[in-house]
Enzyme design. Structure first.
Site, PDB file in Angstrom:
ATOM      1  N   GLY A  54      39.421  46.586  44.138  1.00 29.90           N
ATOM      2  CA  GLY A  54      40.272  45.797  43.438  1.00 29.90           C
ATOM      3  C   GLY A  54      41.624  46.289  43.576  1.00 29.90           C
ATOM      4  O   GLY A  54      42.716  45.760  43.737  1.00 29.90           O
ATOM      5  N   TYR A  80      21.360  40.859  39.551  1.00 25.47           N
ATOM      6  CA  TYR A  80      22.555  41.208  40.206  1.00 25.47           C
ATOM      7  C   TYR A  80      22.717  40.103  41.253  1.00 25.47           C
ATOM      8  O   TYR A  80      23.740  39.463  41.452  1.00 25.47           O
ATOM      9  CB  TYR A  80      22.479  42.569  40.552  1.00 25.47           C
ATOM     10  CG  TYR A  80      24.061  42.891  41.526  1.00 25.47           C
ATOM     11  CD1 TYR A  80      25.167  42.993  41.067  1.00 25.47           C
ATOM     12  CD2 TYR A  80      23.688  42.900  43.022  1.00 25.47           C
ATOM     13  CE1 TYR A  80      26.350  42.881  41.654  1.00 25.47           C
ATOM     14  CE2 TYR A  80      24.903  43.185  43.537  1.00 25.47           C
ATOM     15  CZ  TYR A  80      26.215  43.439  43.049  1.00 25.47           C
ATOM     16  OH  TYR A  80      27.362  43.698  43.731  1.00 25.47           O
TER      17      TYR A  80
END
Length: 314
Positions: free
Chosen positions: A27, A177
């Site tokens: 990110g 997940y």
């Protein structure tokens, strides 16, 4: 796509990007490289301390960068709404060119978000679904806007279970997940279908980083105090993972490269593990129209966000 790297990112001057989870890992690299190419970047992060520190680091790495930090907790829908409302009020009539749904959690022990959702499904999918829906009118008004959602090759671990979206019957952290990452891809599939139906030129695409060295892998062992497991994860990262700078390339490609197709899935070229961005394999269930529509409707009900497609067309 052979050999595509950060130096191939087109000029982003005059464009604005919101990057979730931009305080570290892929990110941060995504935000930094967009800023390096001239974009105004908004670092949307849960932690005020880490977000502020990332902003300072970005301004050091890219002198003169136009960047800001805004608090966003994807595990709290009130925070998501507050972020979108404040962004709208302060941005005025400005558009939003890029929304990078990057933040995520992985293989955590069973926890619930502030709104009562299983944390992986709540953060990885529902938080980004709500954020995208709330920012969608601004994206629709911006020529050439893109929405990039970061999934994972681990989506192959499991299809979503519409009868147990919050994994209440039998929680297995890696299966949960995988299902949350399948939800990411189904969301992109349905979003792209709806954008096409209204004639919009907004591109909704997906990406994954392969095996990249970030804080994600060690987060669960650290949370549980399993120091030996945390060390193993960190050693594995150093030995086997590509750096975050390489892991961010598929997201940057999907966000900026010419000719990216709606509902595409970009990942590392070599076995989906490492290498330059390339078209990535995805499970057939992530391309199922009926499942995409059902997940969308369920997500609207759970988040109380109904994305509006009234806006600019092609």
């Amino acid at each position: 796509m052979t050999g595509w790297n950060a130096s191939d990112i087109p000029d982003q001057s005059g464009r604005t990007a919101v990057v979730t989870g931009a305080n570290s890992g892929i990110g941060y690299v995504t935000a930094r490289e967009l800023a390096r190419r001239g974009a105004r970047v908004v670092l949307a992060c849960r932690s005020g301390e880490r977000g502020t520190r990332a902003l300072e680091q970005l301004r050091s790495d890219v002198p003169g960068a136009e960047a800001e930090f805004r608090k966003l907790d994807l595990g709290d829908l009130a925070s998501v709404r507050e972020f979108a409302t404040s962004y709208d009020s302060e941005a005025g009539g400005d558009g939003l060119d890029l929304l990078i749904n990057n933040a995520g959690v992985m293989a955590l022990p069973y926890r619930r978000t502030a709104d009562g959702f299983e944390t992986q499904f709540g953060v990885n999918h529902l938080g980004h679904f709500a954020l995208t829906g709330l920012l969608l009118p601004r994206l629709l008004r911006t020529p050439g806007a893109r929405i990039v959602t970061v999934s994972s090759a681990f989506h192959a671990l499991g299809n979503i279970d519409m009868g147990d979206l919050n994994s209440e019957r039998n929680y297995r952290r890696w299966l949960a997940y995988g299902r949350s990452k399948s939800a990411n891809l189904l969301f992109v599939h349905e979003l792209a279908r709806r954008l096409a139906a209204m004639g919009s030129d907004v591109v909704a695409a997906a990406a994954h980083p392969g095996y990249a060295e970030t804080n994600l892998q060690a987060a669960a062992p650290k949370m549980e105090g399993r120091k030996a497991a945390e060390r193993v994860m960190r050693l594995g990262n150093r030995a086997l993972a590509q750096p975050a700078s390489a892991g961010a390339l598929p997201s940057l490609y999907a966000a900026t490269a010419p000719g990216v197709s709606p509902d595409s899935f970009t990942g590392p070229r070599f076995l989906g593990w490492q290498g330059a961005p390339a078209k990535s394999w995805r499970a057939k269930w992530t391309l199922n129209d009926t499942a995409g529509e059902r997940l969308w409707e369920a997500s609207e009900g759970l988040t109380k966000v109904s994305p509006s497609f009234a806006g600019r067309g092609a």
